[in-house]
Design a protein around this motif. Structure first.
Motif, PDB file in Angstrom:
ATOM      1  N   PRO A 105       0.800  -1.231   0.000  1.00 20.87           N
ATOM      2  CA  PRO A 105       0.000   0.000   0.000  1.00 20.87           C
ATOM      3  C   PRO A 105       0.837   1.287   0.000  1.00 20.87           C
ATOM      4  O   PRO A 105       0.449   2.272  -0.620  1.00 20.87           O
ATOM      5  CB  PRO A 105      -0.837  -0.114   1.275  1.00 20.87           C
ATOM      6  CG  PRO A 105      -0.951  -1.590   1.521  1.00 20.87           C
ATOM      7  CD  PRO A 105       0.362  -2.169   1.048  1.00 20.87           C
ATOM      8  N   ALA A 106       1.985   1.277   0.658  1.00 17.18           N
ATOM      9  CA  ALA A 106       2.824   2.482   0.698  1.00 17.18           C
ATOM     10  C   ALA A 106       3.312   2.872  -0.693  1.00 17.18           C
ATOM     11  O   ALA A 106       3.405   4.065  -1.010  1.00 17.18           O
ATOM     12  CB  ALA A 106       4.006   2.270   1.642  1.00 17.18           C
ATOM     13  N   ASN A 107       3.633   1.889  -1.528  1.00 18.42           N
ATOM     14  CA  ASN A 107       4.066   2.185  -2.901  1.00 18.42           C
ATOM     15  C   ASN A 107       2.932   2.813  -3.703  1.00 18.42           C
ATOM     16  O   ASN A 107       3.133   3.788  -4.432  1.00 18.42           O
ATOM     17  CB  ASN A 107       4.531   0.909  -3.613  1.00 18.42           C
ATOM     18  CG  ASN A 107       5.906   0.447  -3.187  1.00 18.42           C
ATOM     19  OD1 ASN A 107       6.477   0.949  -2.232  1.00 18.42           O
ATOM     20  ND2 ASN A 107       6.423  -0.540  -3.888  1.00 18.42           N
ATOM     21  N   SER A 113       0.368   7.325  -6.345  1.00 17.61           N
ATOM     22  CA  SER A 113      -0.888   8.066  -6.473  1.00 17.61           C
ATOM     23  C   SER A 113      -0.689   9.542  -6.194  1.00 17.61           C
ATOM     24  O   SER A 113      -1.370  10.393  -6.763  1.00 17.61           O
ATOM     25  CB  SER A 113      -1.941   7.509  -5.510  1.00 17.61           C
ATOM     26  OG  SER A 113      -2.275   6.188  -5.856  1.00 17.61           O
ATOM     27  N   ALA A 114       0.279   9.850  -5.330  1.00 14.81           N
ATOM     28  CA  ALA A 114       0.595  11.239  -4.994  1.00 14.81           C
ATOM     29  C   ALA A 114       1.559  11.864  -5.996  1.00 14.81           C
ATOM     30  O   ALA A 114       1.971  13.013  -5.820  1.00 14.81           O
ATOM     31  CB  ALA A 114       1.186  11.302  -3.584  1.00 14.81           C
ATOM     32  N   GLY A 115       1.934  11.096  -7.040  1.00 18.45           N
ATOM     33  CA  GLY A 115       2.831  11.630  -8.061  1.00 18.45           C
ATOM     34  C   GLY A 115       4.297  11.564  -7.688  1.00 18.45           C
ATOM     35  O   GLY A 115       5.125  12.230  -8.291  1.00 18.45           O
ATOM     36  N   VAL A 116       4.626  10.744  -6.691  1.00 19.59           N
ATOM     37  CA  VAL A 116       6.007  10.602  -6.229  1.00 19.59           C
ATOM     38  C   VAL A 116       6.591   9.318  -6.809  1.00 19.59           C
ATOM     39  O   VAL A 116       6.068   8.226  -6.549  1.00 19.59           O
ATOM     40  CB  VAL A 116       6.082  10.558  -4.682  1.00 19.59           C
ATOM     41  CG1 VAL A 116       7.506  10.377  -4.202  1.00 19.59           C
ATOM     42  CG2 VAL A 116       5.451  11.810  -4.084  1.00 19.59           C
ATOM     43  N   PRO A 117       7.670   9.417  -7.610  1.00 19.05           N
ATOM     44  CA  PRO A 117       8.276   8.208  -8.155  1.00 19.05           C
ATOM     45  C   PRO A 117       8.833   7.311  -7.039  1.00 19.05           C
ATOM     46  O   PRO A 117       9.307   7.800  -6.016  1.00 19.05           O
ATOM     47  CB  PRO A 117       9.421   8.732  -9.030  1.00 19.05           C
ATOM     48  CG  PRO A 117       9.146  10.177  -9.234  1.00 19.05           C
ATOM     49  CD  PRO A 117       8.343  10.636  -8.053  1.00 19.05           C
ATOM     50  N   LEU A 118       8.754   6.024  -7.267  1.00 17.30           N
ATOM     51  CA  LEU A 118       9.334   5.077  -6.309  1.00 17.30           C
ATOM     52  C   LEU A 118      10.847   5.125  -6.387  1.00 17.30           C
ATOM     53  O   LEU A 118      11.426   5.373  -7.438  1.00 17.30           O
ATOM     54  CB  LEU A 118       8.858   3.654  -6.606  1.00 17.30           C
ATOM     55  CG  LEU A 118       7.367   3.378  -6.497  1.00 17.30           C
ATOM     56  CD1 LEU A 118       7.082   1.918  -6.822  1.00 17.30           C
ATOM     57  CD2 LEU A 118       6.843   3.743  -5.126  1.00 17.30           C
ATOM     58  N   HIS A 132      -6.600   4.287 -12.587  1.00 20.54           N
ATOM     59  CA  HIS A 132      -5.264   3.737 -12.328  1.00 20.54           C
ATOM     60  C   HIS A 132      -4.498   4.707 -11.446  1.00 20.54           C
ATOM     61  O   HIS A 132      -4.616   5.910 -11.596  1.00 20.54           O
ATOM     62  CB  HIS A 132      -4.513   3.503 -13.639  1.00 20.54           C
ATOM     63  CG  HIS A 132      -3.308   2.625 -13.472  1.00 20.54           C
ATOM     64  ND1 HIS A 132      -2.097   3.109 -13.050  1.00 20.54           N
ATOM     65  CD2 HIS A 132      -3.145   1.295 -13.651  1.00 20.54           C
ATOM     66  CE1 HIS A 132      -1.226   2.101 -12.989  1.00 20.54           C
ATOM     67  NE2 HIS A 132      -1.853   0.992 -13.347  1.00 20.54           N
ATOM     68  N   PHE A 133      -3.707   4.164 -10.527  1.00 20.32           N
ATOM     69  CA  PHE A 133      -3.004   5.014  -9.570  1.00 20.32           C
ATOM     70  C   PHE A 133      -1.812   5.757 -10.152  1.00 20.32           C
ATOM     71  O   PHE A 133      -1.332   6.714  -9.567  1.00 20.32           O
ATOM     72  CB  PHE A 133      -2.557   4.194  -8.343  1.00 20.32           C
ATOM     73  CG  PHE A 133      -1.624   3.055  -8.667  1.00 20.32           C
ATOM     74  CD1 PHE A 133      -0.276   3.264  -8.845  1.00 20.32           C
ATOM     75  CD2 PHE A 133      -2.119   1.767  -8.788  1.00 20.32           C
ATOM     76  CE1 PHE A 133       0.570   2.214  -9.150  1.00 20.32           C
ATOM     77  CE2 PHE A 133      -1.271   0.711  -9.082  1.00 20.32           C
ATOM     78  CZ  PHE A 133       0.067   0.943  -9.271  1.00 20.32           C
ATOM     79  N   MET A 134      -1.301   5.332 -11.292  1.00 21.12           N
ATOM     80  CA  MET A 134      -0.098   5.956 -11.866  1.00 21.12           C
ATOM     81  C   MET A 134      -0.492   7.162 -12.712  1.00 21.12           C
ATOM     82  O   MET A 134      -1.104   7.004 -13.765  1.00 21.12           O
ATOM     83  CB  MET A 134       0.664   4.942 -12.715  1.00 21.12           C
ATOM     84  CG  MET A 134       1.873   5.523 -13.443  1.00 21.12           C
ATOM     85  SD  MET A 134       3.232   5.971 -12.375  1.00 21.12           S
ATOM     86  CE  MET A 134       4.087   4.422 -12.291  1.00 21.12           C
ATOM     87  N   PRO A 135      -0.129   8.376 -12.264  1.00 17.81           N
ATOM     88  CA  PRO A 135      -0.481   9.561 -13.052  1.00 17.81           C
ATOM     89  C   PRO A 135       0.439   9.739 -14.265  1.00 17.81           C
ATOM     90  O   PRO A 135       1.597   9.331 -14.255  1.00 17.81           O
ATOM     91  CB  PRO A 135      -0.299  10.715 -12.055  1.00 17.81           C
ATOM     92  CG  PRO A 135       0.719  10.219 -11.088  1.00 17.81           C
ATOM     93  CD  PRO A 135       0.522   8.720 -11.005  1.00 17.81           C
ATOM     94  N   THR A 136      -0.104  10.377 -15.296  1.00 19.88           N
ATOM     95  CA  THR A 136       0.664  10.652 -16.508  1.00 19.88           C
ATOM     96  C   THR A 136       1.910  11.473 -16.200  1.00 19.88           C
ATOM     97  O   THR A 136       2.924  11.349 -16.889  1.00 19.88           O
ATOM     98  CB  THR A 136      -0.232  11.383 -17.540  1.00 19.88           C
ATOM     99  OG1 THR A 136      -1.399  10.590 -17.747  1.00 19.88           O
ATOM    100  CG2 THR A 136       0.471  11.567 -18.872  1.00 19.88           C
ATOM    101  N   ALA A 137       1.862  12.253 -15.148  1.00 15.88           N
ATOM    102  CA  ALA A 137       2.999  13.096 -14.775  1.00 15.88           C
ATOM    103  C   ALA A 137       4.265  12.291 -14.490  1.00 15.88           C
ATOM    104  O   ALA A 137       5.377  12.822 -14.586  1.00 15.88           O
ATOM    105  CB  ALA A 137       2.646  13.940 -13.547  1.00 15.88           C
TER     106      ALA A 137
END
Length: 176
Positions: free
Chosen positions: A41-43, A48-53, A121-126
């Motif tokens: 869930p943390a990933n 989702s917040a636009g922060v790359p892993l 989807h949780f992955m934003p285009t940004a």
């Protein structure tokens, strides 16, 4: 393909891993596992917040995918994973030495357009540019093939099956 393959469908977000993976698995007669389901869930919250892993975020996720793939050795299976860096693929090969990679690749504009059209989807285009910046295409010594993502899902799957049939069998030793 004399014995069932374990295929990791890889590529940047928006290339169609979640669409092509199940189609490929059906064509090969093996089970499919959605790589996103292995994320803690943390990933998902980060992305989702636009922060790359970061790599530290990815290791447990890759280990979980690797355990699934390793458990499919000799049985076959298809699993999706961005597997953008060589180090990530090496980690997967350590857990599943016979794995083969299917790199879904394509033009940034086409992939961005497809991402923009996705809903839920949780992955934003940004984050697409960070994915392209991170991507290390398959090396010549890596078991796998690259397939262009233009066309319909069925056309892409047809190209993938043809390319995988021509792919040399992977060795049982992880590459380094």
């Amino acid at each position: 393909m004399d014995k069932p393959l374990v295929v990791v469908v890889m590529g940047v977000a928006g290339t169609g891993k979640t669409t092509i993976g199940p189609l490929l698995a059906e064509r090969l007669g093996v089970p499919y596992a959605e790589g996103d389901d292995f994320h803690p869930p943390a990933n998902i919250a980060k992305m989702s917040a636009g922060v790359p892993l970061e790599d530290a975020d990815r290791w447990p996720w890759l280990d979980a995918i690797g355990r699934w793939a390793g458990g499919r050795a000799g049985l076959g299976g298809v699993v999706s994973s961005s597997a953008l860096k060589r180090a990530y693929r090496d980690r997967l090969r350590t857990a599943a030495p016979g794995v083969v990679f299917l790199h879904l690749s394509g033009d940034r504009a086409l992939i961005g357009e497809r991402m923009a059209g996705r809903r839920g989807h949780f992955m934003p285009t940004a984050l697409l540019d960070s994915q392209f910046a991170t991507l290390q295409p398959l090396g010549e010594d890596e078991a796998g093939v690259a397939v262009d993502v233009s066309g319909t899902p069925e056309e892409i799957t047809d190209r993938a099956v043809t390319a995988l049939r021509r792919c040399p069998a992977p060795s049982n030793a992880p590459l380094s």
